[in-house]
Every structure is written in C-alpha cells, then in structure tokens.
Design an enzyme around this catalytic site. Structure first.
Site, mmCIF file in Angstrom:
data_model
loop_
_atom_site.group_PDB
_atom_site.id
_atom_site.type_symbol
_atom_site.label_atom_id
_atom_site.label_comp_id
_atom_site.label_asym_id
_atom_site.label_seq_id
_atom_site.Cartn_x
_atom_site.Cartn_y
_atom_site.Cartn_z
ATOM 1 C CE LYS A 92 -4.093 -2.018 2.263
ATOM 2 N NZ LYS A 92 -3.601 -3.322 2.769
ATOM 3 C CG ASP A 95 5.687 9.569 0.410
ATOM 4 O OD1 ASP A 95 5.592 10.715 -0.083
ATOM 5 O OD2 ASP A 95 6.166 9.364 1.541
ATOM 6 C CB THR A 99 9.189 8.801 -1.302
ATOM 7 O OG1 THR A 99 9.672 10.129 -1.157
ATOM 8 C CG2 THR A 99 9.265 8.075 0.021
#
Ligand code: S5P
Length: 271
Positions: A92, A95, A99
């Site tokens: 999940k 960002d 990242t």
C-alpha cells in the site's frame, strides 16, 4: 468482460505478472489468495506451505515479520516454485514517486526483487505509478491500485474510485487491476472490449461478518458471482488469530474457500 474465462483473458494483457496470474488461475483452478498476516517467520512459512496447493497468490505484509531475514525470501520463493503460486506484497504505497521508488527497490525488504505484484493508494496522483513503474515495469512486475476498500467508513468511494480507474487506464502496461469491492466502477466506463483489469477483493469470510476494527466480510459467492471480482483474498478466515496454528484446520479452510470461490467463478462464466 467478467464472463470470459481467466484463460481467455490472458491475451488481453501485455503485463507479464497479469498474464502469469491469469494463466496460473486457469491451470491450477483456483482464485484464492491467502493473506498471511502473522509475525513470525516460522508461522509464516508453515501456513504458506499448508495452503500452497490451493492458492494462486500469497499476499504478504513483509514489514510485520519480527525475525525477517534474507533466508525468508529464499524460502518464500522456494515455496512459490514448489506449489506454483505468485507473490503479492500488500505494501500500500502512498507517497510521492521518488520516495515510493526507493521504498519499493531499497531498504531491508527490497520488495521489487521478489514480489510479482504490489499495490498503491492512488491518493498522490499519477506520479506514484511513474515512481513504482520506473522500478517494477522493467522487472515485469504488476501494480494494483486501491480504488475501493473493505472497511466501514473508508473514503475510497465515488469520484475517488472513478479517478483511480482513469489513472489505471493511462498506465495499462504496469497497472494490472484494482483492490476493489466490485467490478461496477469499470462496467460503467468500460471503453472497449480489449480492456481487462483484474479485481482482487479482500474482506472475504464465511463464518463472520467483520471484526471490531471496521473490517467487513462478504462471502466468496457474493464477491465473485454477484460483484464480478476475480480473486478472493482471505486471511483470518483461514488461519484464525494466527496463534496456536492448527495446520489441518488451515488446510481444511483453504480448500473450503477455494471451492466456494471457484464454484462462484464457474457459475459466472457459465452465464
Ligand atoms: O480494503 C482493504 C484492502 C486490503 S489489501 N481491506 C483489507 O482487509 N485488505 C487486506 O486484506 C488487509 O491488509 C489484510 O491483510 C487482508 C484481510 O485480512 P482478513 O484477516 O480480514 O481476511
């Protein structure tokens, strides 16, 4: 689209993880994914070896394993070869692209090196797909977007869900489908007959309706036949609370969910 067999749908995908999963489901005759949410390496591997013959996919939360080491990944890959299933790390990601690319490829877990499939929340926008795709696409990995969730009061509804589907449509080489509770969001907007997305559905149970933290369960029949989903994701319905694991009961439950999921699928493609 959901009336086509898994085998027929292989040709509608260019992504190798999607092709591999659909072929495997057709060959092995199972649409069961077991979600192995336990915290010790020993229980994790024991459960996977027990359910391996009955699943198309093993779903992991690798960051909850207390004694994680590289040997666990080696053993997981050995079980994947032994029992013929794919691996889905339920990370999940949520960002910015830069990242998530690092989280996917680096750190302790190096997810992209072993997970055929992973998933992401669409909340950051298309950059999250670009970031994950820069790592996963060259490796032949597949991504699922969470366009809906199973929990009470979740915010992934309406316009959010529709936008997730649009993001997937722009990235069909890497986004192979959705974590979703039904096929409806696709049907309404289906653009052409060659479009095919996989729908993987958590919140599946046979004996309980939910837990005390918002989880809500539907039966395999409801999910696969009525709602047109492709893969049922089952965790605690198969191994209970993960303590004092009774292997023969784990195997019995896995076979039970497998049978329910497959019968619902056969009825669906039979029309
Ligand atoms: O909306 C969601 C999305 C996911 S991926 N609801 C979920 O429950 N999941 C995951 O499915 C969750 O993280 C857990 O690993 C699994 C459901 O586990 P169970 O024990 O409730 O079947």
């Amino acid at each position: 689209m959901s009336r086509l067999s898994y085998g027929h749908r292989v040709e509608l995908h260019s992504n190798s993880a999607a092709k591999a999963l659909l072929s495997l489901m057709e060959r092995k005759k199972t649409n069961l994914c077991v979600s192995v949410d336990v915290t010790s390496k020993a229980s994790f591997l024991t459960i996977i070896d027990a359910v391996g013959p009955d699943v198309c996919l093993v779903k992991t939360h690798i960051d909850i394993i207390e004694d994680f080491d590289q040997d666990l990944i080696t053993k997981l890959q050995e079980l994947s070869a032994k029992h013929d299933f794919l691996i889905f790390e339920d990370r999940k990601f949520a960002d910015i692209g830069n990242t998530v690319a690092l989280q996917y490829s680096q750190g302790v877990h190096k997810i992209a090196s072993w997970a055929h499939i992973t998933n992401a929340h669409p909340v950051p926008g298309p950059g999250i797909i670009a970031g994950l795709g820069s790592v996963g696409h060259p490796l032949g990995r597949g991504l699922l977007l969470l366009s809906e969730m199973s929990t009470k009061g979740n915010l992934a509804t309406g316009l959010y869900t529709e936008s997730a589907v649009e993001m997937a449509r722009q990235n069909r080489d890497f986004v192979i489908g959705f974590i979703a509770m039904s096929r409806d969001s696709l049907h309404q907007k289906e653009k052409d007959d060659s479009e095919d997305f996989l729908i993987l559905t958590p919140g599946v149970g046979l004996d309980t309706y939910g837990d005390t933290m918002g989880q809500q369960y539907k039966t395999p029949y409801e999910v696969v036949f009525n709602r047109g989903c492709d893969v049922i994701i089952v965790g605690r319905g198969i191994y209970g609370d993960g303590k004092n694991i009774d292997i023969s009961s784990v195997q019995t439950q896995a076979k039970r969910f497998r049978q329910e999921g497959w019968n619902a699928y056969l009825k669906r493609i039979d029309g």
